[in-house]
Motif scaffolding. Structure first.
Motif, PDB file in Angstrom:
ATOM      1  N   VAL A   1      -9.855  -4.877  22.516  1.00  0.00           N
ATOM      2  CA  VAL A   1      -8.590  -4.619  22.606  1.00  0.00           C
ATOM      3  C   VAL A   1      -7.538  -5.294  23.249  1.00  0.00           C
ATOM      4  O   VAL A   1      -6.138  -5.242  23.115  1.00  0.00           O
ATOM      5  CB  VAL A   1      -8.575  -2.958  23.483  1.00  0.00           C
ATOM      6  N   HIS A   2      -8.116  -6.766  23.555  1.00  0.00           N
ATOM      7  CA  HIS A   2      -7.145  -7.752  24.307  1.00  0.00           C
ATOM      8  C   HIS A   2      -8.015  -8.904  24.388  1.00  0.00           C
ATOM      9  O   HIS A   2      -9.107  -9.088  24.637  1.00  0.00           O
ATOM     10  CB  HIS A   2      -6.896  -7.143  25.853  1.00  0.00           C
ATOM     11  N   THR A   3      -6.980  -9.707  23.979  1.00  0.00           N
ATOM     12  CA  THR A   3      -7.397 -11.430  24.269  1.00  0.00           C
ATOM     13  C   THR A   3      -6.439 -12.121  24.755  1.00  0.00           C
ATOM     14  O   THR A   3      -5.205 -11.793  24.515  1.00  0.00           O
ATOM     15  CB  THR A   3      -7.936 -12.244  23.016  1.00  0.00           C
ATOM     16  N   ALA A   4      -6.839 -12.957  25.539  1.00  0.00           N
ATOM     17  CA  ALA A   4      -5.812 -13.706  26.138  1.00  0.00           C
ATOM     18  C   ALA A   4      -6.499 -15.206  26.727  1.00  0.00           C
ATOM     19  O   ALA A   4      -7.598 -15.033  27.024  1.00  0.00           O
ATOM     20  CB  ALA A   4      -4.996 -13.193  27.503  1.00  0.00           C
ATOM     21  N   ARG A   5      -5.512 -16.077  27.339  1.00  0.00           N
ATOM     22  CA  ARG A   5      -6.087 -17.092  28.103  1.00  0.00           C
ATOM     23  C   ARG A   5      -6.217 -16.654  29.405  1.00  0.00           C
ATOM     24  O   ARG A   5      -5.626 -16.038  30.121  1.00  0.00           O
ATOM     25  CB  ARG A   5      -4.943 -18.279  28.272  1.00  0.00           C
ATOM     26  N   ALA A   6      -7.369 -17.287  30.113  1.00  0.00           N
ATOM     27  CA  ALA A   6      -7.906 -16.650  31.258  1.00  0.00           C
ATOM     28  C   ALA A   6      -7.045 -16.748  32.364  1.00  0.00           C
ATOM     29  O   ALA A   6      -6.691 -15.946  33.213  1.00  0.00           O
ATOM     30  CB  ALA A   6      -9.329 -17.037  31.551  1.00  0.00           C
ATOM     31  N   ASP A   7      -6.323 -17.912  32.309  1.00  0.00           N
ATOM     32  CA  ASP A   7      -5.366 -18.393  33.531  1.00  0.00           C
ATOM     33  C   ASP A   7      -4.144 -17.368  33.529  1.00  0.00           C
ATOM     34  O   ASP A   7      -3.638 -16.960  34.366  1.00  0.00           O
ATOM     35  CB  ASP A   7      -4.911 -19.811  33.444  1.00  0.00           C
ATOM     36  N   VAL A   8      -3.730 -17.002  32.305  1.00  0.00           N
ATOM     37  CA  VAL A   8      -2.573 -16.137  32.226  1.00  0.00           C
ATOM     38  C   VAL A   8      -2.859 -14.549  32.349  1.00  0.00           C
ATOM     39  O   VAL A   8      -2.215 -14.198  33.211  1.00  0.00           O
ATOM     40  CB  VAL A   8      -2.061 -15.947  30.564  1.00  0.00           C
ATOM     41  N   LEU A   9      -4.020 -14.405  32.073  1.00  0.00           N
ATOM     42  CA  LEU A   9      -4.675 -12.812  32.547  1.00  0.00           C
ATOM     43  C   LEU A   9      -4.683 -12.857  34.030  1.00  0.00           C
ATOM     44  O   LEU A   9      -4.460 -11.698  34.504  1.00  0.00           O
ATOM     45  CB  LEU A   9      -5.837 -12.690  31.672  1.00  0.00           C
ATOM     46  N   ARG A  10      -5.269 -13.900  34.694  1.00  0.00           N
ATOM     47  CA  ARG A  10      -5.532 -13.708  36.040  1.00  0.00           C
ATOM     48  C   ARG A  10      -4.196 -13.354  36.959  1.00  0.00           C
ATOM     49  O   ARG A  10      -4.235 -13.176  37.848  1.00  0.00           O
ATOM     50  CB  ARG A  10      -6.219 -15.226  36.321  1.00  0.00           C
ATOM     51  N   THR A  11      -3.056 -14.061  36.374  1.00  0.00           N
ATOM     52  CA  THR A  11      -1.668 -13.761  36.956  1.00  0.00           C
ATOM     53  C   THR A  11      -1.234 -12.346  36.483  1.00  0.00           C
ATOM     54  O   THR A  11      -0.025 -12.280  36.891  1.00  0.00           O
ATOM     55  CB  THR A  11      -0.935 -15.106  36.541  1.00  0.00           C
ATOM     56  N   GLN A  12      -1.722 -11.693  35.889  1.00  0.00           N
ATOM     57  CA  GLN A  12      -1.136 -10.406  35.354  1.00  0.00           C
ATOM     58  C   GLN A  12      -2.063  -9.261  35.800  1.00  0.00           C
ATOM     59  O   GLN A  12      -2.506  -8.470  35.289  1.00  0.00           O
ATOM     60  CB  GLN A  12      -1.078 -10.412  33.845  1.00  0.00           C
ATOM     61  N   PRO A  13      -1.942  -9.093  37.358  1.00  0.00           N
ATOM     62  CA  PRO A  13      -2.943  -7.812  37.927  1.00  0.00           C
ATOM     63  C   PRO A  13      -2.555  -6.483  37.408  1.00  0.00           C
ATOM     64  O   PRO A  13      -3.329  -5.642  37.206  1.00  0.00           O
ATOM     65  CB  PRO A  13      -2.538  -7.909  39.386  1.00  0.00           C
ATOM     66  N   GLU A  14      -1.323  -6.467  36.989  1.00  0.00           N
ATOM     67  CA  GLU A  14      -0.719  -4.957  36.101  1.00  0.00           C
ATOM     68  C   GLU A  14      -1.526  -4.813  34.897  1.00  0.00           C
ATOM     69  O   GLU A  14      -1.696  -3.736  34.624  1.00  0.00           O
ATOM     70  CB  GLU A  14       0.902  -5.082  36.121  1.00  0.00           C
ATOM     71  N   VAL A  15      -1.632  -6.017  34.150  1.00  0.00           N
ATOM     72  CA  VAL A  15      -2.341  -5.905  32.812  1.00  0.00           C
ATOM     73  C   VAL A  15      -3.661  -5.807  33.140  1.00  0.00           C
ATOM     74  O   VAL A  15      -4.475  -4.599  32.328  1.00  0.00           O
ATOM     75  CB  VAL A  15      -2.225  -7.029  32.013  1.00  0.00           C
ATOM     76  N   LEU A  16      -4.296  -6.432  33.744  1.00  0.00           N
ATOM     77  CA  LEU A  16      -5.650  -6.058  34.363  1.00  0.00           C
ATOM     78  C   LEU A  16      -5.931  -4.462  34.892  1.00  0.00           C
ATOM     79  O   LEU A  16      -6.909  -4.005  34.507  1.00  0.00           O
ATOM     80  CB  LEU A  16      -6.177  -6.806  35.503  1.00  0.00           C
ATOM     81  N   ASP A  17      -5.135  -4.071  35.596  1.00  0.00           N
ATOM     82  CA  ASP A  17      -5.126  -2.796  36.208  1.00  0.00           C
ATOM     83  C   ASP A  17      -5.087  -1.796  34.944  1.00  0.00           C
ATOM     84  O   ASP A  17      -5.913  -0.846  34.878  1.00  0.00           O
ATOM     85  CB  ASP A  17      -4.119  -2.364  37.270  1.00  0.00           C
ATOM     86  N   ARG A  18      -4.341  -2.346  34.048  1.00  0.00           N
ATOM     87  CA  ARG A  18      -4.450  -1.306  32.927  1.00  0.00           C
ATOM     88  C   ARG A  18      -5.677  -1.166  31.967  1.00  0.00           C
ATOM     89  O   ARG A  18      -6.078  -0.296  31.570  1.00  0.00           O
ATOM     90  CB  ARG A  18      -3.107  -1.449  31.981  1.00  0.00           C
ATOM     91  N   LEU A  19      -5.943  -2.465  31.838  1.00  0.00           N
ATOM     92  CA  LEU A  19      -7.158  -2.470  30.974  1.00  0.00           C
ATOM     93  C   LEU A  19      -8.328  -2.255  31.471  1.00  0.00           C
ATOM     94  O   LEU A  19      -9.357  -1.475  30.805  1.00  0.00           O
ATOM     95  CB  LEU A  19      -7.230  -3.918  30.384  1.00  0.00           C
ATOM     96  N   LEU A  20      -8.570  -2.572  32.892  1.00  0.00           N
ATOM     97  CA  LEU A  20      -9.832  -2.171  33.164  1.00  0.00           C
ATOM     98  C   LEU A  20      -9.788  -1.148  34.587  1.00  0.00           C
ATOM     99  O   LEU A  20     -10.880  -0.737  35.059  1.00  0.00           O
ATOM    100  CB  LEU A  20     -10.262  -3.494  34.244  1.00  0.00           C
ATOM    101  N   GLY A  21      -8.801  -0.704  35.006  1.00  0.00           N
ATOM    102  CA  GLY A  21      -8.896   0.417  35.986  1.00  0.00           C
ATOM    103  C   GLY A  21      -8.978  -0.281  37.533  1.00  0.00           C
ATOM    104  O   GLY A  21      -9.010   0.500  38.192  1.00  0.00           O
ATOM    105  N   VAL A  22      -8.745  -1.502  37.401  1.00  0.00           N
ATOM    106  CA  VAL A  22      -8.929  -2.202  38.806  1.00  0.00           C
ATOM    107  C   VAL A  22      -8.205  -3.654  38.733  1.00  0.00           C
ATOM    108  O   VAL A  22      -8.807  -4.455  37.733  1.00  0.00           O
ATOM    109  CB  VAL A  22     -10.538  -2.463  39.202  1.00  0.00           C
ATOM    110  N   ALA A  23      -7.344  -3.828  39.561  1.00  0.00           N
ATOM    111  CA  ALA A  23      -6.612  -5.108  39.540  1.00  0.00           C
ATOM    112  C   ALA A  23      -7.254  -6.448  40.215  1.00  0.00           C
ATOM    113  O   ALA A  23      -7.121  -7.323  40.025  1.00  0.00           O
ATOM    114  CB  ALA A  23      -5.292  -4.724  40.131  1.00  0.00           C
ATOM    115  N   ARG A  24      -8.197  -5.839  41.246  1.00  0.00           N
ATOM    116  CA  ARG A  24      -8.809  -7.126  41.800  1.00  0.00           C
ATOM    117  C   ARG A  24     -10.241  -6.692  41.903  1.00  0.00           C
ATOM    118  O   ARG A  24     -10.662  -5.572  42.090  1.00  0.00           O
ATOM    119  CB  ARG A  24      -8.352  -7.241  42.994  1.00  0.00           C
TER     120      ARG A  24
END
Length: 235
Positions: free
Chosen positions: A212-235
């Motif tokens: 459902v999502h691909t990105a450069r790791a360094d970009v995704l790491r700086t997007q906690p709101e995207v991580l939160d939406r995709l994984l249900g946990v930002a950190r």
């Protein structure tokens, strides 16, 4: 991708008749590390197991270095360049550390001696049986066993799970070294996104067996709101 080491095209796979993964297409270049993320039960382990030959592939193709792996048994995939560290570790507990390594070693850059230099704990315990190792030491041995196969692609399924923080830090340093310094391509499944994104080049997120999502790791790491939406946990 001209320099693709791994090419996955429209992959569907699962266990028996049950299909867990559908329509997975991914490429991974030589020397790149992919963080494979997703909530529990989204198919991450199934994808790793499918690459290693431990599931039933229902459709699509898996190509490693130009070699079609889809119908190959696990041992042939290992010979083709797959190094697999499953969640269960699968070390030989009745053998010593050294016997675990020499039993599977293939000629190449990664020798038992080189592995001992990277894992001093294993060097100190080379005469110990697998049953005499701590959980962290067993995980180190599982990684070491995959390395002495001299793979082209290393598959790590939740390598940090259940380990003490000091062991987690040690393993992260080792994984970073073998991927970034030694240039070994890797796919890492991990429940701690920030930890694995910090040592990865690319990221892919699975949900309900689909990519459902691909990105450069360094970009995704700086997007906690995207991580939160995709994984249900930002950190």
């Amino acid at each position: 991708m001209a320099d693709a080491l791994l090419q996955i095209d429209d992959l569907s796979a699962g266990y028996g008749e049950a299909v867990v993964l559908t329509g997975i297409s991914l490429t991974l270049a030589e020397g790149r590390t992919l963080a494979l993320l997703g909530r529990n039960g989204t198919g991450k382990t199934t994808l790793i197991n499918t690459l290693a030959g431990a599931t039933r592939q229902h459709g699509g193709r898996i190509v490693l270095g130009g070699v079609e792996l889809s119908r190959q048994a696990s041992h042939r995939r290992a010979a083709a360049g797959i190094g697999w560290v499953p969640q269960e570790r699968n070390i030989f507990k009745s053998l010593t550390v050294h016997e675990n390594l020499t039993a599977v070693a293939r000629p190449g850059h990664w020798t038992p001696e080189r592995v001992y230099a990277m894992f001093p704990r294993l060097a100190e315990r080379k005469g110990n049986l697998g049953t005499q190792l701590s959980g962290g030491e067993q995980q180190m041995l599982a990684v070491a066993r995959a390395l002495v196969l001299n793979p082209r692609l290393l598959l790590l399924d939740e390598p940090l799970e259940g380990l003490a923080p000091i062991i987690v830090e040690e393993l992260l340093r080792v994984i970073r070294r073998i991927t970034q310094d030694d240039g070994l391509a890797a796919i890492i499944v991990e429940q701690h996104p920030q930890a694995v994104l910090a040592i990865s080049d690319d990221a892919a997120v699975l949900d309900q067996g689909r990519l459902v999502h691909t990105a450069r790791a360094d970009v995704l790491r700086t997007q906690p709101e995207v991580l939160d939406r995709l994984l249900g946990v930002a950190r």
